[in-house]
Design an enzyme around this catalytic site. Structure first.
Site, PDB file in Angstrom:
ATOM      1  N   SER A  48      -4.164   9.612 -52.312  1.00  0.00           N
ATOM      2  CA  SER A  48      -3.864   9.517 -53.740  1.00  0.00           C
ATOM      3  C   SER A  48      -4.244   8.147 -54.312  1.00  0.00           C
ATOM      4  CB  SER A  48      -2.378   9.782 -53.987  1.00  0.00           C
ATOM      5  OG  SER A  48      -1.599   8.873 -53.252  1.00  0.00           O
ATOM      6  N   CYS A  49      -4.564   7.180 -53.452  1.00  0.00           N
ATOM      7  CA  CYS A  49      -4.919   5.848 -53.974  1.00  0.00           C
ATOM      8  C   CYS A  49      -6.315   5.810 -54.582  1.00  0.00           C
ATOM      9  CB  CYS A  49      -4.773   4.776 -52.900  1.00  0.00           C
ATOM     10  SG  CYS A  49      -6.045   4.866 -51.653  1.00  0.00           S
ATOM     11  N   TYR A  93     -10.016   0.559 -49.475  1.00  0.00           N
ATOM     12  CA  TYR A  93      -9.800   1.882 -48.883  1.00  0.00           C
ATOM     13  C   TYR A  93     -10.139   2.969 -49.906  1.00  0.00           C
ATOM     14  CZ  TYR A  93      -7.058   5.643 -46.695  1.00  0.00           C
ATOM     15  OH  TYR A  93      -6.641   6.819 -46.125  1.00  0.00           O
ATOM     16  N   HIS A 133       3.364   2.003 -44.011  1.00  0.00           N
ATOM     17  CA  HIS A 133       3.723   2.379 -45.376  1.00  0.00           C
ATOM     18  C   HIS A 133       5.240   2.317 -45.525  1.00  0.00           C
ATOM     19  CE1 HIS A 133      -0.112   3.428 -47.134  1.00  0.00           C
ATOM     20  NE2 HIS A 133      -0.473   3.836 -45.926  1.00  0.00           N
TER      21      HIS A 133
HETATM   22  P1  GDP Z   1       1.320   1.978 -51.595  1.00  0.00           P
HETATM   23  O1  GDP Z   1       1.963   3.300 -51.869  1.00  0.00           O
HETATM   24  O2  GDP Z   1      -0.159   2.046 -51.417  1.00  0.00           O
HETATM   25  O3  GDP Z   1       1.718   0.942 -52.620  1.00  0.00           O
HETATM   26  O4  GDP Z   1       1.812   1.436 -50.162  1.00  0.00           O
HETATM   27  P2  GDP Z   1       3.199   1.223 -49.433  1.00  0.00           P
HETATM   28  O5  GDP Z   1       3.737   2.517 -48.916  1.00  0.00           O
HETATM   29  O6  GDP Z   1       2.945   0.167 -48.394  1.00  0.00           O
HETATM   30  O7  GDP Z   1       4.216   0.621 -50.501  1.00  0.00           O
HETATM   31  C1  GDP Z   1       4.851   1.388 -51.489  1.00  0.00           C
HETATM   32  C2  GDP Z   1       5.911   0.590 -52.228  1.00  0.00           C
HETATM   33  O8  GDP Z   1       7.038   0.362 -51.367  1.00  0.00           O
HETATM   34  C3  GDP Z   1       5.466  -0.788 -52.704  1.00  0.00           C
HETATM   35  O9  GDP Z   1       6.062  -1.023 -53.972  1.00  0.00           O
HETATM   36  C4  GDP Z   1       6.086  -1.726 -51.672  1.00  0.00           C
HETATM   37  O10 GDP Z   1       6.291  -3.036 -52.153  1.00  0.00           O
HETATM   38  C5  GDP Z   1       7.407  -1.000 -51.428  1.00  0.00           C
HETATM   39  N1  GDP Z   1       8.100  -1.386 -50.201  1.00  0.00           N
HETATM   40  C6  GDP Z   1       9.410  -1.729 -50.104  1.00  0.00           C
HETATM   41  N2  GDP Z   1       9.728  -2.093 -48.860  1.00  0.00           N
HETATM   42  C7  GDP Z   1       8.595  -1.939 -48.118  1.00  0.00           C
HETATM   43  C8  GDP Z   1       8.293  -2.139 -46.746  1.00  0.00           C
HETATM   44  O11 GDP Z   1       9.136  -2.569 -45.945  1.00  0.00           O
HETATM   45  N3  GDP Z   1       7.030  -1.850 -46.327  1.00  0.00           N
HETATM   46  C9  GDP Z   1       6.088  -1.377 -47.199  1.00  0.00           C
HETATM   47  N4  GDP Z   1       4.854  -1.079 -46.721  1.00  0.00           N
HETATM   48  N5  GDP Z   1       6.334  -1.186 -48.506  1.00  0.00           N
HETATM   49  C10 GDP Z   1       7.565  -1.472 -48.971  1.00  0.00           C
END
Ligand code: GDP
Length: 314
Positions: A111-112, A139, A182
């Site tokens: 979805s990105c 990516y 993630h």
């Molecule tokens: P995105 O969906 O591509 O943005 O990737 P992520 O799944 O890594 O992050 C999703 C959201 O969750 C972002 O707003 C992050 O800042 C938040 N988030 C909160 N805590 C965490 C954590 O411990 N790890 C990651 N990866 N994201 C976090």
């Protein structure tokens, strides 16, 4: 138009990954022969090697689930790897499929690929209508190239290549390494560890971004469904059609893990895109919808985490 998988040789490229392994599990219900290539036998970024492997193994159908993947921080740290490795994997497999007469190919994106500020829920037509989220554009660009490869081969050669764009996936096979994961596996691990240490749960960013999640076995089921029923130029969003804020998700994970501690925010970490919810009308029109609730999915994921059935990528 239906594509029958019965007695077909079906290659799942990326079978060790979270989606690929779920597709392999799902294909056990089909009377097809599942082909896989181990990392030591085949480097998917090597075009000549991929062609030789495909010539020797003759897949009829291909699920292209192989990719270099990672969360918000990993994308930010390794932009060259994310762009180059994913482009190489895609070009090798599309070229190999064309050369060896693969009948059907399903390319898996993410979805990105959509613009950072796409109207929500995101319809497939939003592709290439605005700037991408900078934290994962490397990516995303590679994944957009994959969609375009599928469309280009359809247009130029009439091949039945299609694309599916899953939302944020979670479940068995997830990466629980905090530096590259993630948010869902990160929160499952963080809440578990906070509970053990009786410490606060540290959430990255403000907690206000909204995300949609899909249990990976639901995604695999949707991919097999599309492989069998869908044949068109346009890519298809694969999601649950529902989103929640990162803070709401944190509370839900805490409820499932059974921990009532404090939540603190590490705002030195990025929020990323403010909201990401897919419009799943096209998929619904194909007769598919998600069946695993977020609560059941998180509970199953947490069980896998506790059983140690997760890979921690260094
Ligand atoms: P995105 O969906 O591509 O943005 O990737 P992520 O799944 O890594 O992050 C999703 C959201 O969750 C972002 O707003 C992050 O800042 C938040 N988030 C909160 N805590 C965490 C954590 O411990 N790890 C990651 N990866 N994201 C976090």
């Amino acid at each position: 138009m239906a594509y029958d998988l019965a007695d077909k040789r079906v290659w799942v490229a990326g079978h060790r990954g979270m989606v690929g392994s779920a597709i392999v599990r799902r294909l056990a219900d089909e009377s097809c022969e599942v082909l896989t290539a181990s990392r030591t036998d085949l480097d998917l970024t090597d075009k000549a090697g991929v062609l030789a492997w495909m010539q020797a193994n003759r897949p009829d159908a291909v699920f292209l689930a192989a990719a270099k993947v990672g969360g918000i921080l990993a994308n930010d740290r390794y932009p060259a790897d994310f762009l180059l490795d994913n482009l190489l994997i895609e070009t090798s497999i599309f070229a190999g499929a064309h050369a060896t007469g693969v009948e059907k190919l399903l390319f898996l994106g993410s979805s990105c690929i959509y613009p950072k500020l796409a109207a929500q829920p995101i319809v497939e037509e939003a592709l290439l209508t605005g700037p991408l989220e900078p934290t994962n554009e490397w990516y995303a660009i590679a994944k957009i190239a994959g969609i375009k490869l599928a469309q280009a081969f359809r247009r130029q050669h009439g091949h039945d290549y299609i694309s599916a764009m899953p939302t944020n996936l979670y479940g068995p096979g997830d990466n629980f390494d905090l530096a590259s994961s993630h948010v869902m596996p990160a929160l499952i691990r963080k809440v578990h560890e906070a509970k053990t240490a009786r410490a606060p749960v540290v959430v990255w960013g403000t907690g206000t971004p909204r995300r949609e999640f899909l249990y990976v076995d639901d995604c695999a089921d949707a991919c097999v469904h599309l492989m069998k029923t869908y044949s068109d130029d346009a890519h298809v969003n694969v999601g649950s059609g529902e989103d929640l804020s990162i803070l709401e998700l944190t509370r839900l994970v805490m409820e499932i893990v059974g921990y009532n501690g404090d939540i603190i925010h590490d705002t030195s970490k990025p929020d990323g895109t403010p909201r990401k919810l897919m419009d799943v009308t096209r998929l619904a029109e194909q007769g598919w919808r998600a069946s695993t609730s977020l609560k059941d999915g998180i509970a199953a994921s947490y069980r896998h985490f506790l059983e140690g059935k997760y890979r921690a990528v260094a």
